[in-house]
Scaffold this active site. Structure first.
Site, PDB file in Angstrom:
ATOM      1  N   HIS A 155       0.834  -1.223   0.000  1.00 23.52           N
ATOM      2  CA  HIS A 155       0.000   0.000   0.000  1.00 23.52           C
ATOM      3  C   HIS A 155       0.868   1.271   0.000  1.00 23.52           C
ATOM      4  O   HIS A 155       0.435   2.309   0.483  1.00 23.52           O
ATOM      5  CB  HIS A 155      -0.941   0.038   1.203  1.00 23.52           C
ATOM      6  CG  HIS A 155      -1.681  -1.241   1.449  1.00 23.52           C
ATOM      7  ND1 HIS A 155      -2.918  -1.506   0.926  1.00 23.52           N
ATOM      8  CD2 HIS A 155      -1.326  -2.361   2.140  1.00 23.52           C
ATOM      9  CE1 HIS A 155      -3.312  -2.711   1.299  1.00 23.52           C
ATOM     10  NE2 HIS A 155      -2.359  -3.264   2.027  1.00 23.52           N
ATOM     11  N   SER A 276      14.120  21.815 -16.976  1.00 23.59           N
ATOM     12  CA  SER A 276      12.875  22.536 -17.200  1.00 23.59           C
ATOM     13  C   SER A 276      13.201  23.838 -17.922  1.00 23.59           C
ATOM     14  O   SER A 276      14.268  24.410 -17.728  1.00 23.59           O
ATOM     15  CB  SER A 276      12.221  22.833 -15.853  1.00 23.59           C
ATOM     16  OG  SER A 276      11.390  23.973 -15.954  1.00 23.59           O
ATOM     17  N   LYS A 282      15.333  22.227 -11.746  1.00 26.89           N
ATOM     18  CA  LYS A 282      14.716  20.940 -12.031  1.00 26.89           C
ATOM     19  C   LYS A 282      15.633  19.937 -12.720  1.00 26.89           C
ATOM     20  O   LYS A 282      16.435  20.280 -13.569  1.00 26.89           O
ATOM     21  CB  LYS A 282      13.463  21.130 -12.919  1.00 26.89           C
ATOM     22  CG  LYS A 282      12.303  21.762 -12.200  1.00 26.89           C
ATOM     23  CD  LYS A 282      11.776  20.946 -11.029  1.00 26.89           C
ATOM     24  CE  LYS A 282      10.902  19.801 -11.473  1.00 26.89           C
ATOM     25  NZ  LYS A 282       9.622  20.247 -12.033  1.00 26.89           N
ATOM     26  N   GLU A 289       9.207   8.656 -17.312  1.00 26.48           N
ATOM     27  CA  GLU A 289       7.831   9.108 -17.576  1.00 26.48           C
ATOM     28  C   GLU A 289       7.388   8.721 -18.987  1.00 26.48           C
ATOM     29  O   GLU A 289       6.242   8.328 -19.209  1.00 26.48           O
ATOM     30  CB  GLU A 289       7.739  10.622 -17.393  1.00 26.48           C
ATOM     31  CG  GLU A 289       7.856  11.045 -15.944  1.00 26.48           C
ATOM     32  CD  GLU A 289       7.961  12.553 -15.804  1.00 26.48           C
ATOM     33  OE1 GLU A 289       6.958  13.189 -15.483  1.00 26.48           O
ATOM     34  OE2 GLU A 289       9.060  13.096 -16.028  1.00 26.48           O
TER      35      GLU A 289
END
Ligand code: ARG
Length: 468
Positions: A155, A276, A282, A289
């Site tokens: 979980h 970024s 970043k 992704e």
């Protein structure tokens, strides 16, 4: 002029050609198409269906066409629709009437099926190898981290002790299944549809065993209708690829989480991260992704073809031409994902200090603490309740099981003594999990060795990735 223009009084509308033509994407099967035609022509010659001298000329000329294609000297045309008619047209252009004999006792329906099977068979071999490379990279990294303790999760809550090696070897296991699924798919696919003709076989005395053997198939298919209408192998391959991508996507999701400041379990190599355009600080895990994102695309390829196939009557229907863009896209996508994912994974830095800190903060030794009481004779459910109380007490008082005093332990059960500190020591908890499949370093080392041995033993000849 079209090969099949005889029956028609008019040319097709240009837009029909555009819709109908598959050459833009099926030209990648040129090698398989030529190999299939060579085997077919040689068989026709051997059976006396066409003059052997013409069969020889066809085979020789097809070899020259192959060389010219590979040298970039050939331009395929949309007028000739697909790779099959383009090759036949080239052949006829070069050797006239002998070329016109190559399609004797054959249809594009069995031709496209045999081409696609051969193309995908080679593709599967290449894919198995790429998956193997990733598995090997996981084994290498795991070997360095069998003592790198971290929490395992259920979980997404800290659960029990694991190590980075134990954790990532779970992915090696999934990928090992993916490899064997691909091998199964390949074995099931490997029956030759050539000789099924348009759907009804042929009256010529062809030798299907010979062409099947020449093209590396185990045997000819058993039913000529199924031979040309079956696309299970395409769907099965895309199912294998979808499951493989699901695994890569889960792995990517973990890497994305781990690379966040909140987890901080890994840092990605600069070559496999992106910046970024606005936020100077970043460092984004775009590779992971994109792998996660492209998983949806591969599922889409599978769903697309399942939907194309679901209402088709037997045997061949032109709808089935849609199989190729879907499966090529799936293969290309998975292949690219593996090519980038593997070095991204191999170059990432594991932050063992962060893993250890997470391991020490989540009561992941609570089960071990309960097991300690069980070993002292307490029934497990009672022990579970005692430790539950201790954890509650720790949370209320900002403590951990390690920092509780002997008195605090004994307030819950008089079975506790100094031995509890040994029992809940994280490294002891880890080393104690000596069950096969468990996180104890020795167990994981055994698993790594076993996985590597499996990788080696799979390098059988059919896996060398040679195209016929
Ligand atoms: N380009 C076709 C395909 O990909 C080849 C088979 C065409 N057969 C036919 N009868 N039109 O499926």
């Amino acid at each position: 002029m079209k090969l099949w223009s005889g029956r028609f009084e008019k040319n097709t509308d240009q837009l029909v050609d555009k819709l109908n033509a598959s050459i833009s994407y099926d030209q990648r099967m040129y090698k398989e198409d030529i190999a299939g035609s060579m085997a077919h022509a040689a068989m026709l010659g051997a059976q006396g269906i066409i003059p052997p001298s013409e069969a020889d000329l066809i085979v020789k000329t097809l070899g020259e066409i192959l060389a010219d294609v590979e040298a970039g000297k050939i331009e395929f045309t949309e007028e000739n629709e697909d790779i099959h008619m383009n090759v036949e047209a080239l052949l006829t252009e070069r050797i006239g009437s002998a070329g016109k004999r190559v399609h004797t006792a054959r249809s594009r329906n069995d031709q496209v099926a045999v081409d696609l099977k051969m193309y995908l068979r080679a593709g599967i071999d290449g894919m198995e190898e790429k998956v193997g490379t990733l598995i090997a990279a996981i084994c290498d990294k795991a070997e360095a981290h069998t003592e790198s303790i971290m929490p395992g999760y259920t979980h997404l809550q800290r659960a029990q002790p694991s190590t980075f090696a134990h954790y990532i070897m779970a992915y090696a296991e999934m990928l090992t299944r993916d490899r064997s699924r691909l091998a199964d798919c390949r074995a099931r696919l490997n029956q030759c549809p050539l000789g099924s003709g348009a759907m009804g076989g042929t009256t010529y005395p062809i030798d299907r065993e010979a062409t099947a053997k020449a093209l590396g198939f185990d045997k000819p298919t058993e039913n000529s209708i199924d031979g040309v209408s079956d696309r299970d192998y395409v769907l099965e391959l895309m199912s294998c690829l979808s499951i493989l991508m699901m695994h890569l996507s889960r792995f990517s999701e973990e890497i994305i989480l781990w690379a966040s400041s909140e987890f901080g379990f890994i840092s990605l190599d600069d070559a496999y991260a992106t910046g970024s355009s606005i936020m100077p600080q970043k460092k984004n895990p775009d590779v992971a992704e994109l792998v996660r994102g492209k998983t949806g695309r591969v599922y889409g390829d599978l769903m697309g073809l399942l939907t194309v196939m679901k209402g088709l009557p037997l045997a061949y229907n032109k709808d089935m031409q849609e199989d190729k863009e879907a499966v090529f896209d799936a293969m290309d996508t998975v292949s690219l994902c593996l090519d980038v994912f593997t070095p991204m994974f191999a170059t990432m830095t594991v932050r063992t200090d962060r893993l250890r800190r997470a391991a020490s903060e989540g009561f992941i030794n609570a089960t071990d603490c309960a097991d300690y009481l069980v070993k002292k004779g307490m029934p497990f459910r009672d022990a579970y309740t005692c430790v539950g109380k201790l954890v509650h007490y720790c949370i209320e008082n900002g403590k951990t099981l390690e920092t509780l005093s002997p008195d605090e332990y004994r307030a819950v059960s008089d079975r506790f003594d100094e031995g509890v500190y040994q029992a809940i020591d994280l490294m002891n908890c880890l080393h104690g999990r000596m069950v096969m499949g468990g996180p104890a370093p020795q167990m994981v080392k055994n698993h790594i060795a076993h996985t590597r041995a499996l990788l080696k033993s799979r390098e059988t000849p059919h896996q060398k990735g040679e195209r016929p």
